[in-house]
Design a protein around this motif. Structure first.
Motif, PDB file in Angstrom:
ATOM      1  N   LYS A  95       0.920  -1.248  -0.205  1.00  0.00           N
ATOM      2  CA  LYS A  95      -0.044   0.018   0.011  1.00  0.00           C
ATOM      3  C   LYS A  95       0.930   1.435   0.104  1.00  0.00           C
ATOM      4  O   LYS A  95       0.608   2.225  -0.589  1.00  0.00           O
ATOM      5  CB  LYS A  95      -0.824   0.082   1.271  1.00  0.00           C
ATOM      6  CG  LYS A  95      -1.650   1.008   1.331  1.00  0.00           C
ATOM      7  CD  LYS A  95      -2.697   1.270   2.653  1.00  0.00           C
ATOM      8  CE  LYS A  95      -3.487   2.195   2.873  1.00  0.00           C
ATOM      9  NZ  LYS A  95      -4.458   2.301   3.860  1.00  0.00           N
ATOM     10  N   ASN A 145      -6.470  -4.540  -4.442  1.00  0.00           N
ATOM     11  CA  ASN A 145      -5.932  -3.408  -4.170  1.00  0.00           C
ATOM     12  C   ASN A 145      -4.473  -3.272  -4.940  1.00  0.00           C
ATOM     13  O   ASN A 145      -3.994  -1.789  -5.229  1.00  0.00           O
ATOM     14  CB  ASN A 145      -5.445  -3.113  -2.725  1.00  0.00           C
ATOM     15  CG  ASN A 145      -6.868  -3.097  -1.981  1.00  0.00           C
ATOM     16  OD1 ASN A 145      -7.852  -2.439  -2.459  1.00  0.00           O
ATOM     17  ND2 ASN A 145      -6.750  -3.454  -0.430  1.00  0.00           N
ATOM     18  N   TYR A 170      -3.265  -0.243  -7.497  1.00  0.00           N
ATOM     19  CA  TYR A 170      -2.013   0.380  -7.202  1.00  0.00           C
ATOM     20  C   TYR A 170      -1.182   0.472  -8.607  1.00  0.00           C
ATOM     21  O   TYR A 170      -0.242   1.402  -8.810  1.00  0.00           O
ATOM     22  CB  TYR A 170      -0.902  -0.147  -6.163  1.00  0.00           C
ATOM     23  CG  TYR A 170      -1.718  -0.196  -4.857  1.00  0.00           C
ATOM     24  CD1 TYR A 170      -2.640   0.644  -4.381  1.00  0.00           C
ATOM     25  CD2 TYR A 170      -1.503  -1.540  -3.816  1.00  0.00           C
ATOM     26  CE1 TYR A 170      -3.286   0.673  -3.296  1.00  0.00           C
ATOM     27  CE2 TYR A 170      -2.122  -1.320  -2.835  1.00  0.00           C
ATOM     28  CZ  TYR A 170      -2.948  -0.529  -2.327  1.00  0.00           C
ATOM     29  OH  TYR A 170      -3.733  -0.705  -1.271  1.00  0.00           O
TER      30      TYR A 170
END
Length: 1548
Positions: free
Chosen positions: A1422, A1462, A1466
């Motif tokens: 992240k 996710n 990204y």
């Protein structure tokens, strides 16, 4: 230092010093260096200062300052002798100006725990008398009470006495001023009286005032003044104690003056209250005895104290006589009978002084006259002068009027006889006394025939008095002489005296006659003559005695014929008289006959003794065949006449050569007379005279046999001791004179009984104990008067026996135990006089035994025991059963001891509390002195237990418990098993007994040793598996014994052994199949609460706690409570863990000496065949190594033992061994030996949970407490094996390993870890970040701590605070922050390594670790800019995460889907896949080192791969690029060479 120089000069005058501020300052300096000055300089300084202070008025501040200087000097320098006295005088001079300043120095803070200087105390003592000191009396007294408790040395005590004496005298002075003393003093009269009483108590309880020294003398003076300040009610309660104390001081030879003064002040203070009180009255005998001794001291006119001693003693007698007139006179009279001239002279002095000041009652006159007559009869030469002076005083108070007055006059005449050898001053005194007699009386004395030898001096005195009367014009003597014929002798009476000569003439005439018939006729005639007057009867008897010298048989026959008048009704002339005259005539005839026999015996030279038995038979028949009524008067006349006969007979030496069979008959007859006397009154002296008769008959043979003696004693005791009390007899009297006569008769009867007992003892000394045993029934009577009389008899007869100087016949006391018990129990009788008499009796018995022992030792040629007789006295035995048993202990045989206890046991249930208490005390004292010699132990124990169940009086029960405690202490192996065998649970009595066993050190030790032995013996075998109740009973006993507060010393002595025994027992109990709700012990929880039940396990646990509490190690119990030791110890599975924790508490709270004692005990059983013992011993052994002193014990192979245990197959033994190694590693000196064991210990990291945990701790301690150079090496060597434990599925292992890692990192950080060490440290981050996601609070806490240390080592300081405060609620947030920081370091390859490490956990069997790894990866990517990450790395991430799409845990599947989603977000969605050509271009740029516009970062280390592309293509490309590459060579060399990422220093 000008001041010092000045005082050092040879001449000092008042001008040399002005008391100014400067000179005070100089004075301070002088005293501060006083240690450097000569003594003369200091003395001169103080002398000058004293003079100036006395002559100048000082300001208060200056006075205060000088006072401070002097007192400080005295505290620091501690001057002595003249220097101390001078300091005191300076303080006095200061105090004269301002007393408060000096007095207040007493309670300086410095003195709170120390005594003030003695000089200061002396000064305050003197200042209290000064004007202005009155407001300080109360506050000073309060402080002195504190000092009284502190003073121990003689000098200190004397100094305190100075103050105290000043206080009491000053307080008395103000009280005497009136009721306004409260306004003068700072204390009320009520508060003052309380202070005075407390002071007396403190002096008695804290000071040893029993020897002859100055402190005792000063204390006597102070106490004497305290008497007037103490409330009368409290003072009266202290009389008994004060009297015993004063008697002790007299024995210690304290100066007589101080004792006399104290006695006088005590009596005076009591008299001021109006009455002396019951206690003073009961102690009159002791007090008067002391005063007599004081008076017997020689008076030295030059010695003030000697004169005062005599005066104070007389004053005391005067006050006592005012308070107790008759009683005191009676007690004073007793000294007259002592036959001690010194005591008799003292008695005369008392009478002389006291009688002139008290009312002259008739009773007093009778008492005094009786004493004077006794002294006259004794007629001791040293007493004559004092007695005559006393008689002179008596005549002045009209003491010649009573009938006894003539005895006194006759005595005086005897001393004034012409041929008397008395000294001239005595004869002058006699002359002076006789001239105080009236002239007619003196003339009468001149005319009496018995005064022939005094005829000349009496005639001279009569002539002188007649001439003096005539010169004064008085009436001549003969004018009134015949008017009072009953009072003075007349010429007619002179003729009566001449008749006596005629009887003698008659007798001598018949004696010379040879005509027997005429002799018979004349004797018959003279017997028939008038015999109303005594002179006539005596004349007849004298005549017959003279005739018998020649005509004995004729005389005896005539007397026998004449005696028929007494028994023959047919021929007796007595019956011809009127009835009211018959008995008197019968008595007169008896008198003539027996008087005649008496005279014949006196004049006979032995011939009469052949006829005496017949005479005695006739005499007995006279009464039995009496022809008249036998009333009281006839009995008395018969007894009087017979007594005179027997007295004469017994006084003849030849009488002892004959046997008189009639003696037994006569004694039996006398017993009949005694039995006939009523028991409810004493109206006549018949029983007294009968006993006197038997007493006088004692010398004649045959002697009384034992059976006859028994009957005689029982008869006399029954007749005399059962008489009503004196008070009851006096109530029955019709007048005071009759009451007094009754009382006198009772006392005389008792004296007769005593003489009879003495007679029997003289006849058969060995029978004294039987004589005393006959008193048993009356000594135990419920009537006070019977007990008192019986004890009086016992005391007197034992005293009589003890006075013998030589015991020719050994007196054996075969029943000594019973006899001592009989007497000793009355030493605490409710009647105080019985207590006193009992102490006298016991002391006399002790003297007898001691004298016999001394005689025996003398016969054996042994040395005499010196001082033995001085150890004890009647005063010591008074109310002191303990001392009695102690004194007699050595004389008892085993059987006597046992009988004493068995009989004393019967007295425990006596209705009188004091008697039952005395019985218990006697048992207790005997068991203390000779308890080991007891027999019949079982009978005694059962008897005591049985009586304890009867709910005895509280004090008795307590003392009985003490006796049982002493018995158990001396006979432990017989008493304890008996009590243990009682059925469980025990009743209150049995529990109380066990509790009592813990109150006496010797008993406690003895009983504990036996109980420990029982526990050790019964549990010593492995096969003793079934429940045995004796060890359970032992724990119940220990619960009671150890619950008291007095067993601490004993428990401390046996502490380790006792603790191990009970812990071993506990292990045995918890493995038994104990029935549910089994109650073996009930503990009382106090009033209003139910008792608390205990089963065997809880009972054993309670004992463990009590052992620590009793040994004063409460901290161990607190520690055990905090660590739940009791629950662990109650479980067979976790017992050894409980022992470990308990041992930890012991190590933390006990002294090293205790730890070594435990070590010495357990090392002998480390390899015991008993498994329980091995577990217990080894667990203790291992945990004791926690303490450095134990681990450093010389000569112990600790490590060798521990390694052996770790190699055993038993898991517990492995754990215990590793625990020991862990503890051993804590101490210096073990580093090298333990370092070599690291590979061995490392192998235990893959073992059972607790074993693994202990191995971790061992390695942790080796690293944390080892040498510096070993720290990093050992850490690196174990990190590979330690790392998996951070994520172990067992929480305890996980927590232990994580916590240990934190400690290791902390240690490593101190020594600057190198690259290799840091690389190992980096390897722990991911496991820690995964574990911190755990939902277990303890795991999170441990991880937080380890990560905190990790950040410190690596240098990530910004995360340190984050990890330090990690909690379960924010641990995910902490993880997120960590990932953010990790990415923010810009060390992309490091991030890749951590991600690669987390990939390994994606295949973990623990779902928690798989999920935690996904979280870590997700939070990390992240924070990464994924579009800049190389496509291969992205693909690797996607493949790793995607491998869990089908995980069996749904939550993980969901998490994987989310993370992949996710990840896609990204990545740059606009980026398109590069063509083959573009990829080739990129490779070209890589080779050339030139940047492309969008260069991708590699997250993970790449592995060189062989491609399948055509080699030619590669060559062509290379050739095509060779030129440009060569041109760029130089540029390339100038750039910074790209190298792999290296973190940290290059060193290790």
């Amino acid at each position: 230092m000008s001041f010092v120089v000045m005082v050092g000069s040879s001449e000092i005058t008042d001008r040399n010093l002005d008391v100014s501020e400067k000179n005070i300052k100089d004075f301070m300096e002088a005293l501060q260096v006083a240690g450097q000055l000569s003594a003369d300089n200091v003395l001169q300084t103080l002398k000058l200062l004293k003079v100036k202070i006395l002559n100048n008025k000082m300001a208060t501040p200056r006075c205060q300052k000088v006072t401070d200087i002097i007192v400080d000097y005295m505290k620091t320098m501690k001057p002595e002798g003249e220097l101390e006295e001078l300091c005191t005088e300076v303080l006095l001079a200061l105090g004269f100006q301002s007393p408060g300043i000096v007095i207040f120095k007493l309670w300086d803070r410095w003195h709170l725990n120390n005594l003030p200087p003695n000089g200061l105390l002396v000064a305050v003592g003197r200042l209290i008398f000064c004007q202005g000191a009155d407001p300080y009396i109360g506050v000073t007294w309060e402080y002195i009470l504190h000092l009284l408790r502190m003073a121990q040395k003689e000098d200190d005590m004397l100094a305190v006495c100075h103050v105290l004496k000043g206080l009491v005298i000053s307080a008395r002075k103000h009280l005497d001023l009136g009721t306004k003393n409260d306004e003068i003093m700072d204390i009320t009269q009520e508060a003052l009286s309380i202070k005075a009483y407390l002071t007396l108590r403190v002096l008695f309880n804290r000071w040893s005032l029993r020897s002859n020294n100055k402190v005792t003398e000063e204390a006597l003076v102070i106490i004497g003044h305290l008497f007037f300040l103490i409330p009368p009610s409290k003072l009266k309660n202290q009389v008994n104690r004060l009297t015993r104390w004063l008697m002790t001081l007299m024995s210690a030879k304290v100066a007589p003056f101080y004792i006399s003064q104290c006695i006088f002040q005590l009596i005076d203070a009591l008299a001021l209250s109006g009455c002396g009180g019951i206690n003073l009255e009961s102690q009159l005998g002791n007090i008067i005895g002391m005063l007599f001794k004081q008076l017997s001291e020689t008076v030295e006119d030059s010695n003030h104290h000697s004169v005062q001693n005599h005066s104070l003693a007389l004053k005391a007698f005067y006050i006592l006589t005012k308070l107790y007139n008759d009683r005191v006179v009676t007690l004073i009279r007793e000294n007259v009978e002592s036959k001690d001239p010194a005591k008799i002279v003292s008695t005369i002095q008392i009478f002389t002084d006291v009688l002139q000041k008290v009312p002259q009652t008739e009773q007093l006159k009778n008492e005094v006259m009786h004493s004077v007559i006794i002294m006259i009869q004794e007629d001791l030469k040293p007493v004559q002068r004092a007695l005559l002076n006393f008689i002179e005083m008596l005549i002045q108070h009209d003491y010649l009027a009573p009938p006894q007055g003539s005895i006194i006059i006759n005595y005086v005449i005897k001393l004034s006889e012409s041929d008397c050898s008395n000294e001239e001053d005595i004869q002058l005194t006699c002359s002076k006394i006789l001239q105080m007699v009236t002239l007619p009386k003196l003339i009468t004395l001149v005319c009496q025939p018995r005064n022939t030898l005094a005829f000349v001096p009496l005639s001279k005195m009569a002539t002188k008095m007649a001439l003096r009367a005539r010169s004064l014009g008085q009436v001549p003597y003969l004018s009134s002489f015949h008017l009072r014929p009953t009072q003075f002798i007349s010429p007619q009476k002179l003729l009566t005296h001449l008749v006596a000569f005629l009887y003698k003439f008659f007798g001598f005439t018949l004696r010379t006659s040879r005509n027997i018939k005429m002799v018979q006729m004349m004797l018959s005639a003279i017997l028939q003559t008038v015999h109303e007057e005594l002179q006539e009867r005596e004349g007849i008897a004298v005549a017959l005695s003279i005739v018998s010298m020649k005509h004995l048989k004729v005389t005896l026959d005539q007397l026998q014929a004449y005696s028929a008048i007494l028994t023959d009704k047919n021929s007796s002339s007595i019956l011809k008289l009127m009835k009211e005259h018959q008995q008197r005539e019968w008595g007169l005839v008896c008198n003539i006959i027996y008087l005649s026999y008496s005279k014949i015996i006196s004049e006979s030279k032995g011939a009469i003794f052949m006829h005496l038995d017949d005479i005695l038979a006739i005499v007995l028949q006279h009464y039995r065949n009496c022809i008249v009524e036998k009333d009281k008067n006839l009995k008395l006349e018969y007894l009087d006449a017979l007594t005179k006969l027997i007295n004469i007979l017994s006084s003849q030496p030849m009488a002892f050569q004959f046997k008189f069979p009639q003696k037994i008959e006569i004694v039996t007859f006398m017993m009949e007379l005694i039995r006939e006397e009523p028991l409810n009154s004493i109206s006549s002296s018949i029983r007294q005279r009968a006993m006197n008769f038997i007493t006088n008959f004692r010398k004649l043979h045959p002697l009384t046999e034992v059976e006859e003696r028994t009957e005689l004693l029982q008869t006399c005791f029954q007749s005399v001791l059962c008489l009503p009390s004196t008070e009851d007899l006096q109530k029955e009297a019709s007048s005071s004179q009759e009451a007094q006569a009754t009382e006198d008769l009772l006392m005389e009867t008792l004296q007769s009984l005593l003489r009879l007992m003495e007679t029997l003892i003289v006849e058969m000394p060995s029978q004294i104990q039987y004589c005393l045993e006959h008193l048993n029934i009356w000594l135990n009577s419920q009537n006070d008067n019977e007990r008192e009389r019986a004890m009086w008899c016992a005391a007197r007869i034992l005293g009589f026996t003890a006075k013998w100087n030589n015991f020719g016949v050994e007196i054996k006391f075969s029943r000594l135990g019973c006899l001592v018990r009989l007497l000793a129990m009355r030493c605490q009788d409710p009647v105080d006089n019985i207590c006193f008499l009992s102490s006298q009796a016991v002391y006399n018995l002790y003297r007898i035994l001691l004298l016999q022992k001394q005689m025996q030792r003398k016969k054996q040629g042994l040395w005499e025991e010196e001082g033995k007789s001085e150890v004890y006295s009647a005063n010591v035995f008074y109310n002191n059963t303990f001392e009695i048993a102690k004194a007699f202990a050595e004389y008892f045989t085993e059987m006597q001891l046992t009988h004493l206890v068995l009989t004393a046991m019967e007295g425990l249930t006596d209705s009188k509390a004091t008697v039952s208490l005395a019985a218990a005390q006697l048992m207790s004292a005997v068991m203390k002195e000779r308890g080991r010699d007891m027999i019949k132990i079982e009978e005694i124990v059962e008897g005591i237990v049985g009586r304890l169940n009867l709910q005895l009086e509280p004090n008795t029960q307590e003392e009985t418990m003490r006796a049982m405690c002493l018995l158990a202490g001396n006979n432990t192996h017989r008493v304890v098993p008996m009590l243990l065998n009682k059925t469980l649970p025990w009743d209150r009595t049995n529990l109380a007994l066990w509790k009592a066993f813990g109150t006496r050190r010797e008993t406690t030790i003895s009983v504990l040793q036996l109980l420990i032995g029982i526990l050790e013996k019964l549990h010593s075998r492995e096969e003793s598996r079934e429940m045995a109740f004796q060890p359970v009973a032992v724990t119940c006993a220990l619960c009671e014994m150890l619950s008291g507060s007095l067993c601490q010393e004993a428990v401390q002595e046996l502490y380790p052994r006792l603790l191990l025994a009970i812990l071993h027992h506990l292990y045995w109990v918890i493995e038994q199949n104990v029935p549910q709700k089994m109650v073996v012990y009930n503990r009382e929880e106090g009033p209003g609460h139910k008792s608390k039940p205990f089963d065997p396990t809880s009972c054993a646990l309670e004992v463990v706690k009590l052992v620590f509490m009793a040994a004063a190690y409460e901290g161990v119990v607190v520690y055990a409570n905090q660590h739940h030791c009791w629950d662990l110890l109650s479980s067979p599975k976790f017992y050894y863990i409980g022992i470990m924790d308990l041992t930890s508490g012991i190590v933390k709270n006990c002294e090293p000496a205790i730890l070594h004692r435990i070590l010495n005990l357990i090392r002998n059983i480390l390899y015991s065949s008993n498994y329980h013992r091995r577990i217990l011993a080894r667990t203790f052994y291992a945990q004791l190594l926690w303490h450095r002193s134990v681990a450093q014990t010389v000569g112990q192979d600790f490590l060798g033992n521990l390694i052996k245990w770790t190699n055993e197959p038993n898991i517990i033994m492995k754990e215990v061994g590793l625990r020991g190694i862990s503890n051993l590693a804590l101490h210096p000196g073990q580093s090298e030996s333990l370092k070599s064991q690291v590979p061995f210990l490392r192998d235990f990291l893959k073992n059972e949970a607790r074993v693994t945990m202990q191995a971790v701790k061992s390695l942790r301690n080796i690293i944390c407490f080892g040498k510096q150079q070993n720290t990093k090496v050992v850490f690196c060597s174990i990190s590979k094996q330690l790392r998996p434990l951070i994520n172990d599925e067992r929480d305890l292992v996980k927590i232990s390993a994580t916590s240990a890692l934190g400690h290791m990192l902390h240690r490593v950080h101190k020594f600057k870890p190198g690259a290799i060490t840091r690389r190992e440290i980096y390897s722990f981050l991911v496991p820690l970040l995964l574990s911190i996601q755990d939902n277990n609070t303890e795991v999170v806490k441990a991880c937080g701590g380890a990560l905190t240390e990790w950040t410190k080592v690596i240098g990530w300081s910004s995360l340190t605070q984050t990890f330090q405060h990690t909690t379960l609620s924010d641990h995910i947030q902490v993880l997120e922050e960590t990932c953010k920081y990790l990415v923010g370091t810009k060390k992309i390859q490091l991030v890749g390594e951590f991600l690669s490490q987390s990939f390994d956990f994606l295949t973990s069997p623990q779902s928690f670790l798989r999920e935690a790894a996904i979280n870590f990866i997700g939070l990390t990517i992240k924070r990464l800019t994924m579009k800049r990450i190389h496509e291969d790395d992205v693909e690797l991430l996607q493949n790793a995460i995607g491998s869990l799409r089908n995980d069996p845990v749904e939550s993980i599947q969901s998490l994987v889907t989310t993370t992949l989603k996710n990840l896609d977000e990204y990545l740059n969605p606009e980026s398109i896949s590069a063509t083959r050509m573009s990829q080739l271009s990129n490779n070209i740029f890589k080779v050339t080192g030139m940047k492309t516009s969008e260069r991708k970062k590699r997250l993970f280390k790449t592995v060189k791969q062989e491609r399948d592309d055509d080699d030619n293509q590669k060559k062509n490309i290379w050739n095509w690029l060779r030129g440009p590459l060569n041109s760029l060579g130089n540029w390339h060399n100038r750039r910074v060479k790209t190298t792999p990422l290296i973190i940290g220093n290059s060193d290790k």
